[in-house]
Design a protein around this motif. Sequence first.
Motif, mmCIF file in Angstrom:
data_model
loop_
_atom_site.group_PDB
_atom_site.id
_atom_site.type_symbol
_atom_site.label_atom_id
_atom_site.label_comp_id
_atom_site.label_asym_id
_atom_site.label_seq_id
_atom_site.Cartn_x
_atom_site.Cartn_y
_atom_site.Cartn_z
ATOM 1 N N PRO A 154 0.778 -1.244 0.000
ATOM 2 C CA PRO A 154 0.000 0.000 0.000
ATOM 3 C C PRO A 154 0.807 1.291 0.000
ATOM 4 C CG PRO A 154 -0.082 -1.040 2.163
ATOM 5 C CD PRO A 154 0.587 -2.013 1.240
ATOM 6 N N GLU A 155 1.986 1.306 0.662
ATOM 7 C CA GLU A 155 2.692 2.580 0.817
ATOM 8 C C GLU A 155 4.159 2.345 1.154
ATOM 9 O OE1 GLU A 155 0.849 4.579 4.080
ATOM 10 O OE2 GLU A 155 1.176 2.915 5.470
ATOM 11 N N LEU A 156 4.934 3.438 1.145
ATOM 12 C CA LEU A 156 6.368 3.357 1.417
ATOM 13 C C LEU A 156 6.643 2.795 2.811
ATOM 14 C CD1 LEU A 156 9.323 3.975 0.649
ATOM 15 C CD2 LEU A 156 8.973 6.282 1.571
ATOM 16 N N LYS A 157 5.870 3.197 3.797
ATOM 17 C CA LYS A 157 6.090 2.731 5.166
ATOM 18 C C LYS A 157 6.065 1.205 5.229
ATOM 19 C CE LYS A 157 4.340 3.384 9.903
ATOM 20 N NZ LYS A 157 4.028 1.979 10.227
ATOM 21 N N THR A 158 5.108 0.591 4.565
ATOM 22 C CA THR A 158 5.004 -0.866 4.553
ATOM 23 C C THR A 158 6.198 -1.489 3.841
ATOM 24 O OG1 THR A 158 2.611 -0.561 4.386
ATOM 25 C CG2 THR A 158 3.452 -2.786 4.064
#
Length: 232
Positions: A154-158
């Motif tokens: 879903p996103e960079l953090k993940t």
Amino acid sequence: MIPLRALPRAFVQIPNLNPTQPIPLPEEEFKKFRSVLRLSSGDEVALLPGDGSVIRATLDGKLAIPSDVQHPQTESPIEITLALGLPKPDSLEDSVRMASELGVAHIILFTARRSVVKWEPAKLDKKLQRLQTIAREACEVAYRTKLPTFQVLPELKTVLEQAQNPYVLSESDRAETPFPQITKPTTLVVGPEGGWDPIETKLIINPITLGPRVLRVSTAVATACALALSNR
């Protein structure tokens, strides 16, 4: 005898494939050999099961008759993963094509905060199939024996939470570390057009740079993958 790497080739992923028995060609590969490459019965081809081996075979109608199996060392001993914040479609396809040719083992796609493209869940499978086809064709051209895997996050953090030894390419002023020598499994993280959002920048601990110039996404992908996989 024609060298194995000079033969027309195609990935043929058949469950329980037996390289000592005649191999029934899937319809897509049969059409490629006959209609696109203009081959006929008696011509030699190289079949790629996707397990690291290459099967030399002779066409016989819709069958391929194996004559030899080899395991050329065309895959990198160091697994490189490309994590790519979704860029525009043309840039995405170019990036997947070049990363696959150069030898990446895994491709992760995610929506960055500045990604112009937003994938609708209903169209995800179709878009992935298109990219997998591009990757397969690129691997055939490059004489690779394994296909890269695909994953959507879903996103960079993940991505950063799951990544092995991540290196994030950045054009921010604090990205002063040049591209490192890669000696272990590594994830190369490349953002979309427009770079990283300030919220994402805070997540990046050790950004690296490819130099003082601003590169297109596909150029950055090709350069980073080539540096990571050179001579491997």
